[in-house]
Scaffold this motif. Structure first.
Motif, PDB file in Angstrom:
ATOM      1  N   GLU A  15     -47.617 -11.234  14.627  1.00  0.00           N
ATOM      2  CA  GLU A  15     -48.010 -12.345  13.761  1.00  0.00           C
ATOM      3  C   GLU A  15     -47.317 -13.642  14.178  1.00  0.00           C
ATOM      4  O   GLU A  15     -47.926 -14.717  14.160  1.00  0.00           O
ATOM      5  CB  GLU A  15     -47.701 -12.006  12.308  1.00  0.00           C
ATOM      6  N   ASP A  16     -46.053 -13.556  14.567  1.00  0.00           N
ATOM      7  CA  ASP A  16     -45.297 -14.740  14.978  1.00  0.00           C
ATOM      8  C   ASP A  16     -45.797 -15.324  16.305  1.00  0.00           C
ATOM      9  O   ASP A  16     -45.628 -16.520  16.548  1.00  0.00           O
ATOM     10  CB  ASP A  16     -43.804 -14.417  15.121  1.00  0.00           C
ATOM     11  N   ASN A  17     -46.362 -14.490  17.155  1.00  0.00           N
ATOM     12  CA  ASN A  17     -46.711 -14.924  18.513  1.00  0.00           C
ATOM     13  C   ASN A  17     -48.192 -14.961  18.825  1.00  0.00           C
ATOM     14  O   ASN A  17     -48.574 -15.269  19.955  1.00  0.00           O
ATOM     15  CB  ASN A  17     -45.979 -14.031  19.526  1.00  0.00           C
ATOM     16  N   VAL A  18     -49.041 -14.679  17.857  1.00  0.00           N
ATOM     17  CA  VAL A  18     -50.475 -14.622  18.121  1.00  0.00           C
ATOM     18  C   VAL A  18     -51.019 -15.947  18.646  1.00  0.00           C
ATOM     19  O   VAL A  18     -51.833 -15.967  19.574  1.00  0.00           O
ATOM     20  CB  VAL A  18     -51.274 -14.135  16.883  1.00  0.00           C
ATOM     21  N   ASN A  19     -50.572 -17.062  18.093  1.00  0.00           N
ATOM     22  CA  ASN A  19     -51.085 -18.354  18.553  1.00  0.00           C
ATOM     23  C   ASN A  19     -50.714 -18.623  20.002  1.00  0.00           C
ATOM     24  O   ASN A  19     -51.535 -19.136  20.774  1.00  0.00           O
ATOM     25  CB  ASN A  19     -50.593 -19.492  17.645  1.00  0.00           C
ATOM     26  N   GLU A  20     -49.504 -18.284  20.394  1.00  0.00           N
ATOM     27  CA  GLU A  20     -49.071 -18.468  21.783  1.00  0.00           C
ATOM     28  C   GLU A  20     -49.895 -17.587  22.723  1.00  0.00           C
ATOM     29  O   GLU A  20     -50.300 -18.024  23.802  1.00  0.00           O
ATOM     30  CB  GLU A  20     -47.583 -18.146  21.912  1.00  0.00           C
ATOM     31  N   ILE A  21     -50.154 -16.364  22.304  1.00  0.00           N
ATOM     32  CA  ILE A  21     -50.943 -15.447  23.145  1.00  0.00           C
ATOM     33  C   ILE A  21     -52.383 -15.955  23.266  1.00  0.00           C
ATOM     34  O   ILE A  21     -52.944 -15.944  24.379  1.00  0.00           O
ATOM     35  CB  ILE A  21     -50.869 -14.025  22.586  1.00  0.00           C
ATOM     36  N   LEU A  22     -52.954 -16.401  22.170  1.00  0.00           N
ATOM     37  CA  LEU A  22     -54.326 -16.945  22.227  1.00  0.00           C
ATOM     38  C   LEU A  22     -54.389 -18.175  23.114  1.00  0.00           C
ATOM     39  O   LEU A  22     -55.343 -18.363  23.876  1.00  0.00           O
ATOM     40  CB  LEU A  22     -54.830 -17.258  20.819  1.00  0.00           C
ATOM     41  N   LYS A  23     -53.362 -19.017  23.033  1.00  0.00           N
ATOM     42  CA  LYS A  23     -53.279 -20.212  23.887  1.00  0.00           C
ATOM     43  C   LYS A  23     -53.221 -19.797  25.357  1.00  0.00           C
ATOM     44  O   LYS A  23     -53.913 -20.364  26.207  1.00  0.00           O
ATOM     45  CB  LYS A  23     -52.047 -21.033  23.495  1.00  0.00           C
ATOM     46  N   CYS A  24     -52.409 -18.805  25.680  1.00  0.00           N
ATOM     47  CA  CYS A  24     -52.285 -18.331  27.062  1.00  0.00           C
ATOM     48  C   CYS A  24     -53.616 -17.746  27.548  1.00  0.00           C
ATOM     49  O   CYS A  24     -54.019 -17.967  28.696  1.00  0.00           O
ATOM     50  CB  CYS A  24     -51.175 -17.301  27.174  1.00  0.00           C
ATOM     51  N   ARG A  25     -54.297 -17.021  26.702  1.00  0.00           N
ATOM     52  CA  ARG A  25     -55.594 -16.449  27.081  1.00  0.00           C
ATOM     53  C   ARG A  25     -56.603 -17.559  27.379  1.00  0.00           C
ATOM     54  O   ARG A  25     -57.379 -17.463  28.333  1.00  0.00           O
ATOM     55  CB  ARG A  25     -56.143 -15.562  25.970  1.00  0.00           C
ATOM     56  N   GLU A  26     -56.584 -18.578  26.551  1.00  0.00           N
ATOM     57  CA  GLU A  26     -57.507 -19.702  26.740  1.00  0.00           C
ATOM     58  C   GLU A  26     -57.214 -20.406  28.059  1.00  0.00           C
ATOM     59  O   GLU A  26     -58.137 -20.764  28.801  1.00  0.00           O
ATOM     60  CB  GLU A  26     -57.372 -20.669  25.560  1.00  0.00           C
TER      61      GLU A  26
END
Length: 116
Positions: A102-113
């Motif tokens: 939950e804490d890192n989902v945005n960073e992971i989504l950003k990296c995927r993008e």
């Protein structure tokens, strides 16, 4: 039983890793952490799981000793699922992983993008 080397294809520890690496098992475990639940309660709590997959997950977790299934002699019959001591012992490490996700989902989504 010798657990051996987790990197060995024949190591029985991989059975445990398969169970705790399964998203439905993790979500069931997190759902049951606060106490017993009925099938419909679990299904409502865990979005996107089909009744068939939830049934298979619950059976596997019961077989692995992570939860118990109790049938109450009522009309209509009532069934509740509860974590065992073994299942409760898994809650802390799983909840830490869930919090990390939950804490890192945005960073992971950003990296995927950025990767695409």
């Amino acid at each position: 039983m010798d657990t051996g080397d987790v990197f060995d294809a024949n190591c029985p520890t991989r059975i445990v890793l398969d169970r705790i690496g399964d998203k439905w098992s993790v979500l069931v475990l997190l759902s049951l952490a606060k106490g017993p639940m009925r099938f419909t309660g679990l299904r409502g709590r865990i979005g996107g799981v089909t009744p068939k997959v939830l049934t298979q997950t619950l059976r596997s977790m019961e077989q692995d000793g992570l939860l118990t299934r109790e049938v109450f002699a009522e009309v209509p019959p009532r069934v509740e699922y509860t974590l065992t001591d073994l299942g409760r012992s898994l809650h802390e490490p799983i909840s830490i992983v869930a919090a990390w996700a939950e804490d890192n989902v945005n960073e992971i989504l950003k990296c995927r993008e950025q990767y695409a």
